[in-house]
Design a protein around this motif. Sequence first.
Motif, PDB file in Angstrom:
ATOM      1  N   ARG A 185       8.799 -33.488  29.074  1.00  0.00           N
ATOM      2  CA  ARG A 185       8.670 -33.352  30.355  1.00  0.00           C
ATOM      3  C   ARG A 185       8.107 -34.864  30.844  1.00  0.00           C
ATOM      4  NH1 ARG A 185       6.262 -28.262  29.140  1.00  0.00           N
ATOM      5  NH2 ARG A 185       4.196 -29.186  29.500  1.00  0.00           N
ATOM      6  N   MET A 186       7.040 -35.429  29.694  1.00  0.00           N
ATOM      7  CA  MET A 186       6.589 -36.810  30.186  1.00  0.00           C
ATOM      8  C   MET A 186       7.834 -37.839  30.708  1.00  0.00           C
ATOM      9  SD  MET A 186       3.862 -37.026  27.569  1.00  0.00           S
ATOM     10  CE  MET A 186       1.989 -36.572  27.612  1.00  0.00           C
ATOM     11  N   ILE A 187       8.964 -37.635  29.749  1.00  0.00           N
ATOM     12  CA  ILE A 187      10.127 -38.629  30.040  1.00  0.00           C
ATOM     13  C   ILE A 187      10.601 -38.391  31.319  1.00  0.00           C
ATOM     14  CG2 ILE A 187      12.424 -39.189  29.108  1.00  0.00           C
ATOM     15  CD1 ILE A 187      10.262 -39.983  27.431  1.00  0.00           C
ATOM     16  N   GLU A 188      10.818 -37.048  31.732  1.00  0.00           N
ATOM     17  CA  GLU A 188      11.238 -36.619  33.164  1.00  0.00           C
ATOM     18  C   GLU A 188      10.501 -36.929  34.198  1.00  0.00           C
ATOM     19  OE1 GLU A 188      11.830 -32.640  32.633  1.00  0.00           O
ATOM     20  OE2 GLU A 188      13.299 -32.531  31.150  1.00  0.00           O
ATOM     21  N   ALA A 189       9.176 -37.122  34.135  1.00  0.00           N
ATOM     22  CA  ALA A 189       8.242 -37.247  35.063  1.00  0.00           C
ATOM     23  C   ALA A 189       8.161 -38.860  35.171  1.00  0.00           C
ATOM     24  CB  ALA A 189       6.688 -36.547  34.721  1.00  0.00           C
ATOM     25  N   GLY A 190       8.748 -39.768  34.224  1.00  0.00           N
ATOM     26  CA  GLY A 190       8.419 -41.063  34.635  1.00  0.00           C
ATOM     27  C   GLY A 190       7.719 -41.929  33.721  1.00  0.00           C
ATOM     28  N   ALA A 191       7.590 -41.419  32.308  1.00  0.00           N
ATOM     29  CA  ALA A 191       6.808 -42.048  31.400  1.00  0.00           C
ATOM     30  C   ALA A 191       7.369 -43.486  30.971  1.00  0.00           C
ATOM     31  CB  ALA A 191       6.871 -41.303  29.942  1.00  0.00           C
ATOM     32  N   LEU A 192       8.570 -43.563  31.335  1.00  0.00           N
ATOM     33  CA  LEU A 192       9.527 -44.997  31.091  1.00  0.00           C
ATOM     34  C   LEU A 192       9.057 -46.087  31.919  1.00  0.00           C
ATOM     35  CD1 LEU A 192      13.075 -43.927  29.950  1.00  0.00           C
ATOM     36  CD2 LEU A 192      11.390 -44.911  28.620  1.00  0.00           C
ATOM     37  N   ASP A 193       8.837 -45.629  33.239  1.00  0.00           N
ATOM     38  CA  ASP A 193       8.301 -46.588  34.129  1.00  0.00           C
ATOM     39  C   ASP A 193       6.998 -47.021  34.013  1.00  0.00           C
ATOM     40  OD1 ASP A 193      10.786 -46.419  35.651  1.00  0.00           O
ATOM     41  OD2 ASP A 193       9.870 -44.706  37.093  1.00  0.00           O
ATOM     42  N   GLU A 194       5.981 -46.014  33.404  1.00  0.00           N
ATOM     43  CA  GLU A 194       4.831 -46.691  33.093  1.00  0.00           C
ATOM     44  C   GLU A 194       4.776 -47.471  32.067  1.00  0.00           C
ATOM     45  OE1 GLU A 194       2.437 -42.647  34.400  1.00  0.00           O
ATOM     46  OE2 GLU A 194       2.415 -42.899  32.124  1.00  0.00           O
ATOM     47  N   VAL A 195       5.649 -47.421  31.034  1.00  0.00           N
ATOM     48  CA  VAL A 195       5.727 -48.322  29.934  1.00  0.00           C
ATOM     49  C   VAL A 195       6.105 -49.634  30.463  1.00  0.00           C
ATOM     50  CG1 VAL A 195       6.901 -48.792  27.400  1.00  0.00           C
ATOM     51  CG2 VAL A 195       5.878 -46.452  28.186  1.00  0.00           C
ATOM     52  N   LYS A 196       7.193 -49.767  31.240  1.00  0.00           N
ATOM     53  CA  LYS A 196       7.531 -51.052  31.930  1.00  0.00           C
ATOM     54  C   LYS A 196       6.396 -51.604  32.390  1.00  0.00           C
ATOM     55  CE  LYS A 196      12.336 -49.441  32.662  1.00  0.00           C
ATOM     56  NZ  LYS A 196      13.305 -49.048  33.734  1.00  0.00           N
ATOM     57  N   GLU A 197       5.680 -51.186  33.267  1.00  0.00           N
ATOM     58  CA  GLU A 197       4.584 -51.521  34.048  1.00  0.00           C
ATOM     59  C   GLU A 197       3.492 -52.184  32.984  1.00  0.00           C
ATOM     60  OE1 GLU A 197       1.438 -50.488  37.711  1.00  0.00           O
ATOM     61  OE2 GLU A 197       2.774 -48.928  37.031  1.00  0.00           O
ATOM     62  N   ILE A 198       3.178 -51.231  32.157  1.00  0.00           N
ATOM     63  CA  ILE A 198       1.848 -51.717  31.346  1.00  0.00           C
ATOM     64  C   ILE A 198       2.536 -53.050  30.393  1.00  0.00           C
ATOM     65  CG2 ILE A 198       2.243 -50.179  29.557  1.00  0.00           C
ATOM     66  CD1 ILE A 198      -0.832 -50.242  29.400  1.00  0.00           C
ATOM     67  N   SER A 199       3.832 -53.030  29.996  1.00  0.00           N
ATOM     68  CA  SER A 199       4.519 -53.988  29.019  1.00  0.00           C
ATOM     69  C   SER A 199       4.539 -55.420  29.780  1.00  0.00           C
ATOM     70  CB  SER A 199       5.880 -53.470  28.764  1.00  0.00           C
ATOM     71  OG  SER A 199       5.847 -52.479  27.810  1.00  0.00           O
ATOM     72  N   ALA A 200       4.580 -55.204  31.431  1.00  0.00           N
ATOM     73  CA  ALA A 200       4.677 -56.467  32.102  1.00  0.00           C
ATOM     74  C   ALA A 200       3.421 -56.915  32.278  1.00  0.00           C
ATOM     75  CB  ALA A 200       5.476 -56.028  33.522  1.00  0.00           C
ATOM     76  N   MET A 201       2.427 -56.236  31.934  1.00  0.00           N
ATOM     77  CA  MET A 201       0.746 -56.890  31.874  1.00  0.00           C
ATOM     78  C   MET A 201       0.774 -57.770  30.788  1.00  0.00           C
ATOM     79  SD  MET A 201      -1.031 -53.527  33.299  1.00  0.00           S
ATOM     80  CE  MET A 201      -2.764 -54.230  33.345  1.00  0.00           C
ATOM     81  N   ARG A 202       1.390 -57.654  29.907  1.00  0.00           N
ATOM     82  CA  ARG A 202       1.326 -58.787  28.342  1.00  0.00           C
ATOM     83  C   ARG A 202       0.186 -58.659  27.930  1.00  0.00           C
ATOM     84  NH1 ARG A 202       5.924 -61.233  27.965  1.00  0.00           N
ATOM     85  NH2 ARG A 202       7.308 -61.448  29.681  1.00  0.00           N
ATOM     86  N   LEU A 203      -0.476 -57.339  27.833  1.00  0.00           N
ATOM     87  CA  LEU A 203      -1.824 -57.164  27.123  1.00  0.00           C
ATOM     88  C   LEU A 203      -1.837 -57.306  26.023  1.00  0.00           C
ATOM     89  CD1 LEU A 203      -2.717 -53.930  29.072  1.00  0.00           C
ATOM     90  CD2 LEU A 203      -3.414 -56.368  29.611  1.00  0.00           C
ATOM     91  N   ALA A 204      -2.956 -57.635  25.135  1.00  0.00           N
ATOM     92  CA  ALA A 204      -3.138 -57.762  23.768  1.00  0.00           C
ATOM     93  C   ALA A 204      -2.859 -56.392  22.953  1.00  0.00           C
ATOM     94  CB  ALA A 204      -4.245 -58.215  23.350  1.00  0.00           C
ATOM     95  N   PRO A 205      -1.801 -56.421  22.158  1.00  0.00           N
ATOM     96  CA  PRO A 205      -1.574 -55.036  21.497  1.00  0.00           C
ATOM     97  C   PRO A 205      -2.853 -54.178  20.607  1.00  0.00           C
ATOM     98  CG  PRO A 205      -0.926 -56.936  19.973  1.00  0.00           C
ATOM     99  CD  PRO A 205      -1.252 -57.575  21.506  1.00  0.00           C
ATOM    100  N   GLU A 206      -3.863 -55.190  20.477  1.00  0.00           N
ATOM    101  CA  GLU A 206      -5.040 -54.541  19.932  1.00  0.00           C
ATOM    102  C   GLU A 206      -5.826 -53.417  20.975  1.00  0.00           C
ATOM    103  OE1 GLU A 206      -4.444 -57.459  19.725  1.00  0.00           O
ATOM    104  OE2 GLU A 206      -3.832 -58.041  17.787  1.00  0.00           O
ATOM    105  N   LEU A 207      -5.682 -53.628  22.386  1.00  0.00           N
ATOM    106  CA  LEU A 207      -6.389 -52.972  23.318  1.00  0.00           C
ATOM    107  C   LEU A 207      -5.958 -51.349  23.217  1.00  0.00           C
ATOM    108  CD1 LEU A 207      -5.845 -55.315  26.259  1.00  0.00           C
ATOM    109  CD2 LEU A 207      -8.180 -54.722  25.200  1.00  0.00           C
ATOM    110  N   PRO A 208      -6.925 -50.731  23.332  1.00  0.00           N
ATOM    111  CA  PRO A 208      -6.765 -49.325  23.236  1.00  0.00           C
ATOM    112  C   PRO A 208      -5.883 -48.474  24.052  1.00  0.00           C
ATOM    113  CG  PRO A 208      -9.180 -49.766  23.464  1.00  0.00           C
ATOM    114  CD  PRO A 208      -8.457 -51.099  23.750  1.00  0.00           C
TER     115      PRO A 208
END
Length: 315
Positions: free
Chosen positions: A226-249
């Motif tokens: 259901r998460m995939i259907e509800a837009g989980a991929l868009d969230e991953v795109k958005e947070i990936s675009a922030m280029r955050l340190a991978p160690e952040l929680p």
Amino acid sequence: MSGIEHSGTSEGRIKNATLIAGPTASGKSALALQLAERDGGVIVNADSMQVYGVLDVLTARPAAGDLERARHFLYGHVSPATAYSTGSWLRDVAVVADSGLFAEKPPIFVGGTGLYFRALAEGMSDMPDIPAEIRERWRWRLNEEGAPRLHRVLMSVDSAVAMRLKASDGQRIVRALEVLEASGRSILKWQADKGHPMIDLATARFIVIEPERELLIKRIDQRFDRMIEAGALDEVKEISAMRLAPELPAMKAIGVRELAAAMAGEMCFEEAIERAKIATRQYSKRQSTWFRNQFGPEWQRIGGEAGRQPGATDA
């Protein structure tokens, strides 16, 4: 929290609190919503991943319909660029408590983070303030040198702490180093100082959901679909675009790494989804083990069907 005694020190500022713990996808959010509607209460997040913004779907935060049925606090209020801690959460709870809201509406704390519940019931020692330059320097070194290198540094200056931490646990390693530098005192000594309960233990109600394993696995798998259907991929795109340190929680939220790898062509989406489901099952097992070993007899243990309602968030 194995057996909290109601002594004279048990009286905290928050009375008539209900604490609902349980592994991910156990139905604890649905139970919290049911109690909030019945008792006129408010719901307070006690899950360390649901505090972060952007990841509404992937962290199974309450849906819009749930938010309309009861007031919710401390959900999605922290930037993913922040390394939010248990102490930070407890301070945020104190801010809400000091507003006087809980005197009118009983709070229902719900989540899967055992340390949050421990902080509520037992308090936390006051940690020293960390000057910004010290914090930023250690975070920079973590990015540049990596967690294993800083673990060796910690071993040389505070071996007692280093031996308790995994060499890959960058956030806790950095925390120990910055506390030691800022205060000249080991984080273990700070943690050993007695805290005071935030809640009044004598009037609190403690509930932990213990669903059957087979049922929980089924819910986990269905929920991730259901998460995939509800837009989980868009969230991953958005947070990936922030280029955050991978160690952040926030970057360690289950599904972020797996789906990002699929989007980068490193694996197919079917494999990424299956890996995320497996990781969620493993996480739920660790949660259940923690609750079983750490929660004492004051916790009422109920099955996973309690409180489930059609349409309520399956968290």
